[in-house]
Motif scaffolding. Structure first.
Motif, short mmCIF file in Angstrom:
data_model
loop_
_atom_site.label_atom_id
_atom_site.label_comp_id
_atom_site.label_asym_id
_atom_site.label_seq_id
_atom_site.Cartn_x
_atom_site.Cartn_y
_atom_site.Cartn_z
N ASP A 10 25.24 -21.12 -74.77
CA ASP A 10 24.43 -20.94 -73.56
C ASP A 10 25.20 -20.11 -72.53
O ASP A 10 25.60 -20.61 -71.48
CB ASP A 10 23.99 -22.31 -73.01
CG ASP A 10 23.00 -22.99 -73.93
OD1 ASP A 10 22.22 -22.26 -74.60
OD2 ASP A 10 23.00 -24.23 -74.01
N THR A 121 11.37 -32.16 -74.64
CA THR A 121 11.84 -33.41 -74.02
C THR A 121 11.65 -33.39 -72.50
O THR A 121 11.73 -34.42 -71.86
CB THR A 121 13.33 -33.67 -74.35
OG1 THR A 121 14.04 -32.44 -74.18
CG2 THR A 121 13.51 -34.15 -75.76
N VAL A 158 13.08 -30.09 -84.25
CA VAL A 158 14.07 -30.41 -83.23
C VAL A 158 13.62 -31.75 -82.64
O VAL A 158 12.45 -31.91 -82.31
CB VAL A 158 14.07 -29.36 -82.09
CG1 VAL A 158 15.11 -29.72 -81.04
CG2 VAL A 158 14.34 -27.97 -82.64
N ARG A 183 26.66 -36.33 -76.70
CA ARG A 183 27.80 -36.42 -75.77
C ARG A 183 28.88 -37.30 -76.37
O ARG A 183 28.57 -38.25 -77.08
CB ARG A 183 27.35 -37.04 -74.43
CG ARG A 183 26.40 -36.16 -73.61
CD ARG A 183 27.10 -34.90 -73.13
NE ARG A 183 26.25 -34.01 -72.35
CZ ARG A 183 25.55 -33.00 -72.84
NH1 ARG A 183 25.56 -32.75 -74.13
NH2 ARG A 183 24.84 -32.24 -72.04
N VAL A 210 23.15 -30.36 -82.17
CA VAL A 210 23.32 -29.16 -81.34
C VAL A 210 24.11 -29.59 -80.12
O VAL A 210 23.67 -30.45 -79.35
CB VAL A 210 21.96 -28.59 -80.90
CG1 VAL A 210 22.16 -27.38 -79.98
CG2 VAL A 210 21.13 -28.19 -82.11
N PRO A 214 29.58 -30.11 -74.00
CA PRO A 214 30.78 -30.87 -74.40
C PRO A 214 31.80 -30.00 -75.15
O PRO A 214 32.99 -30.32 -75.17
CB PRO A 214 30.21 -31.96 -75.32
CG PRO A 214 28.81 -32.15 -74.85
CD PRO A 214 28.34 -30.77 -74.44
O1 C5P Z 1 24.91 -28.51 -73.05
P1 C5P Z 1 24.04 -29.36 -73.93
O2 C5P Z 1 24.80 -30.08 -75.04
O3 C5P Z 1 23.15 -30.30 -73.14
O4 C5P Z 1 23.11 -28.30 -74.67
C1 C5P Z 1 22.07 -28.69 -75.53
C2 C5P Z 1 21.36 -27.48 -76.06
O5 C5P Z 1 20.20 -27.90 -76.77
C3 C5P Z 1 20.85 -26.51 -74.97
O6 C5P Z 1 20.87 -25.20 -75.53
C4 C5P Z 1 19.42 -26.98 -74.74
O7 C5P Z 1 18.59 -25.96 -74.30
C5 C5P Z 1 19.02 -27.41 -76.15
N1 C5P Z 1 17.92 -28.39 -76.21
C6 C5P Z 1 17.98 -29.63 -75.60
N2 C5P Z 1 16.92 -30.50 -75.68
C7 C5P Z 1 15.82 -30.15 -76.37
C8 C5P Z 1 15.73 -28.91 -76.99
C9 C5P Z 1 16.82 -28.04 -76.89
O8 C5P Z 1 18.98 -29.97 -74.99
N3 C5P Z 1 14.83 -31.02 -76.49
#
Ligand code: C5P
Length: 234
Positions: A10, A121, A158, A183, A210, A214
């Motif tokens: 990101d 979400t 997802v 996390r 994903v 962190p």
């Molecule tokens: O920084 P963080 O671990 O929160 O990043 C999570 C990644 O997953 C970001 O790219 C966010 O846009 C993506 N994402 C998310 N929740 C979703 C779909 C995608 O956090 N429901």
């Protein structure tokens, strides 16, 4: 399909992205990475080619949603970029998802994995009812979209790690769950609300986690990534 950790790149520029990835230059197995709208719209397809040329697998997270013919043609272009995974909105209908699969499939029969976004979400029950006029319980809507995606032949959805078990029960163990909201037990939650640790995500049956901040914001991103892999993949 092996479990894996996907790092969300990101960043808003090529320079920041490559500076971050340089840290992983010494890794034998280059991390699987996610390129989302911000980076793709900032830098275009060349950033995908450049990251791919460094040996990373790529999840191109552009969440397509349009008429079937347009999505089919757009998917053919993304497939030509040689990404490993991409996605769309299940709300585009089964016809759109089937067209997407057709577009993604290369002349030799191979194609990137195709994953559906169900309800974002960020959408609450209240907003779904009032703005979208969908009156069923949110979790049932998510499961319905997942089943439509499976019916259309997609590879997975997802979702939250907390939903991974239900998705597997409804759509089969091979139907992939790609799960953000991860996390470390001792880390910052940030703006995520329902979070799980990499170890818990593994226990709940996630296929891919994903992970963004962190790892990207860690003092030692390589160590943070290795910690994710050892907790999640073992
Ligand atoms: O920084 P963080 O671990 O929160 O990043 C999570 C990644 O997953 C970001 O790219 C966010 O846009 C993506 N994402 C998310 N929740 C979703 C779909 C995608 O956090 N429901």
């Amino acid at each position: 399909m092996g479990k894996d950790v996907i790092i969300a790149l990101d960043f808003d520029s090529r320079e920041k992205t490559l500076t971050f990835l340089d840290r992983f230059a010494g890794e034998k197995q280059k991390p699987f990475v996610k390129i989302g709208m911000e980076l793709y719209y900032a830098e275009g397809p060349s950033i995908v080619r450049e990251v791919k040329a460094r040996g990373h697998k790529i999840f191109l997270d552009l969440k397509l949603h349009d008429i079937p013919n347009t999505v089919k043609k757009a998917m053919a272009v993304l497939s030509g970029l040689d990404v490993d995974m991409t996605n769309l909105h299940a709300a585009g209908t089964k016809a759109m998802m089937e067209a997407a699969l057709e577009g993604l499939t290369r002349p030799d029969g191979t194609r990137p994995l195709l994953i559906a976004v169900t309800q974002l979400t960020s959408t609450s029950q209240e907003r779904m009812e009032e703005d979208l006029l969908i009156r069923e319980p949110l979790d049932q809507v998510v499961m319905h979209y997942a089943k439509c995606a499976a019916g259309a032949g997609l590879d997975g959805v997802v979702c939250s790690p907390l939903e991974a078990g239900k998705v597997h029960t409804a759509c089969g163990e091979k139907f992939l769950t790609v799960t953000p909201g991860v996390r470390f037990a001792d880390g910052d939650v940030g703006d995520q609300v329902r979070v799980t640790t990499p170890a818990k995500a593994k226990e709940l049956g996630s296929d891919y986690i994903v992970v963004g901040r962190p790892v990207t914001q860690a003092e030692d991103p390589v160590a943070a990534y290795r910690r994710c892999v050892s907790e999640f993949v073992g």
